[in-house]
Design a protein around this motif. Structure first.
Motif, short mmCIF file in Angstrom:
data_model
loop_
_atom_site.label_atom_id
_atom_site.label_comp_id
_atom_site.label_asym_id
_atom_site.label_seq_id
_atom_site.Cartn_x
_atom_site.Cartn_y
_atom_site.Cartn_z
N MET A 1 0.67 -1.90 -0.26
CA MET A 1 0.13 -0.40 -0.03
C MET A 1 0.88 1.02 0.02
O MET A 1 2.04 1.29 0.62
CB MET A 1 -0.88 -0.04 1.26
CG MET A 1 -2.18 1.61 0.98
SD MET A 1 -2.75 1.48 2.45
CE MET A 1 -4.15 0.05 2.13
N THR A 2 0.22 2.05 -0.92
CA THR A 2 1.72 3.37 -1.48
C THR A 2 0.84 4.36 0.09
O THR A 2 -0.79 4.84 0.15
CB THR A 2 1.45 4.03 -2.69
OG1 THR A 2 1.40 3.32 -3.54
CG2 THR A 2 1.82 5.26 -2.61
N ARG A 3 1.56 4.98 1.24
CA ARG A 3 1.87 6.17 1.52
C ARG A 3 1.56 7.69 0.63
O ARG A 3 3.52 7.88 0.94
CB ARG A 3 2.76 5.28 2.83
CG ARG A 3 1.66 3.98 3.92
CD ARG A 3 2.57 3.87 5.20
NE ARG A 3 1.94 4.13 5.42
CZ ARG A 3 1.13 3.73 7.14
NH1 ARG A 3 -0.35 3.06 5.73
NH2 ARG A 3 -0.01 4.40 7.36
N GLN A 22 -5.95 9.50 -4.88
CA GLN A 22 -6.59 8.62 -4.92
C GLN A 22 -6.87 8.21 -6.16
O GLN A 22 -7.26 6.79 -6.20
CB GLN A 22 -7.69 8.43 -3.80
CG GLN A 22 -6.88 8.88 -2.26
CD GLN A 22 -8.22 9.71 -1.20
OE1 GLN A 22 -9.40 10.29 -1.56
NE2 GLN A 22 -7.87 9.64 0.00
N ALA A 26 -3.56 3.07 -7.12
CA ALA A 26 -4.27 1.91 -5.63
C ALA A 26 -3.97 1.73 -4.76
O ALA A 26 -3.10 2.46 -4.49
CB ALA A 26 -4.62 1.20 -6.60
N ASP A 27 -4.44 1.47 -4.11
CA ASP A 27 -4.80 1.40 -2.55
C ASP A 27 -4.02 2.55 -1.63
O ASP A 27 -2.56 1.86 -1.54
CB ASP A 27 -4.04 0.36 -2.64
CG ASP A 27 -4.65 -0.75 -2.24
OD1 ASP A 27 -6.38 -1.09 -2.63
OD2 ASP A 27 -4.30 -1.86 -3.44
N CYS A 28 -3.87 3.66 -1.78
CA CYS A 28 -3.37 4.85 -1.19
C CYS A 28 -3.71 5.09 0.11
O CYS A 28 -4.93 6.21 -0.62
CB CYS A 28 -3.63 6.35 -2.73
SG CYS A 28 -1.97 7.62 -2.11
N THR A 29 -2.90 5.29 0.74
CA THR A 29 -3.38 6.19 2.68
C THR A 29 -2.50 7.50 2.06
O THR A 29 -1.41 7.88 1.81
CB THR A 29 -2.96 5.20 3.17
OG1 THR A 29 -3.23 4.14 3.76
CG2 THR A 29 -3.19 5.84 4.27
#
Length: 218
Positions: A1-3, A22, A26-29
């Motif tokens: 997951m990318t932060r 976002q 994908a799946d970005c916090t």
């Protein structure tokens, strides 16, 4: 997951950056900070942050000082500078101080998304309208040397340096950082040695060179 961490004091622009991030990753916090202190606290608490989108002008950060602080204290984190000051010289200086790219505040959502994706892929990004002008400017040896010296400082030493730049005395710095005055003196000695300066005045001049108003001299 990318932060990702967005450090900008304008809520509406933070929201625009968040949406672009976002939608492009994908799946970005996404975390947010409204000042440099908040950004540093977030980075200290979450060492797995991949990318910081950093406004050059917000509380605690004016000009390139915030960028220099982040690069010095968290050299493993990529930084995309975000600024309305998009003159080629400003962009060149940001790159010389370790930025992976530069997003003008006039950039479209598509450009912001492209910048984020490129930097996360270990690349760099410049606005198409500025890329050629910036590429024609050689890296400035003054900024390269300054960035190298600042990178030698520890996190606490950079805090002490910033307070020296505000004109605080050793006792005042000790009170502000909740440390012993003798510890401050030791930090000051180390700072002078690492920066190659002899006194507070010279250290202050070095810090002020990060002000973007100084760009015209380079």
């Amino acid at each position: 997951m990318t932060r990702l961490l967005i450090a900008d004091d304008h809520p509406l622009f933070r929201a625009a950056l968040r949406q672009a991030a976002q939608e492009s990753v994908a799946d970005c916090t996404v975390m947010e900070a409204a000042d440099l202190a908040g950004a540093l606290q977030t980075l200290a608490a979450d060492p797995d942050i991949d990318l910081v989108l950093l406004d050059l002008h917000m509380p605690g950060s004016q000009g390139l000082s915030g960028l220099a602080t982040l690069r010095g204290q968290h050299p493993g984190v990529a930084v995309l500078v975000v600024s309305a000051h998009d003159e080629p010289r400003t962009v060149r200086r940001a790159l010389d101080h370790g930025a992976a790219g530069f997003i003008p505040k006039s950039a479209s959502p598509v450009e912001i998304a492209d910048a984020i994706r490129n930097v996360l892929d270990c690349g760099s990004w410049l606005p198409p309208a500025l890329a050629q002008a910036v590429a024609s400017m050689p890296a400035d040896p003054v900024d390269i040397d300054l960035a190298t010296r600042l990178a030698r400082l520890t996190e606490q030493q950079y805090r002490v340096l910033a307070l020296l730049g505000e004109g605080l005395l050793n006792k005042q710095i000790a009170d502000r950082l909740a440390i012993q005055e003798r510890t401050v003196k030791a930090h000051v000695t180390a700072i002078f040695e690492k920066l190659g300066v002899r006194n507070r005045t010279q250290a202050g001049v070095m810090l002020r060179s990060l002000d973007l108003s100084e760009s015209t001299r380079l």
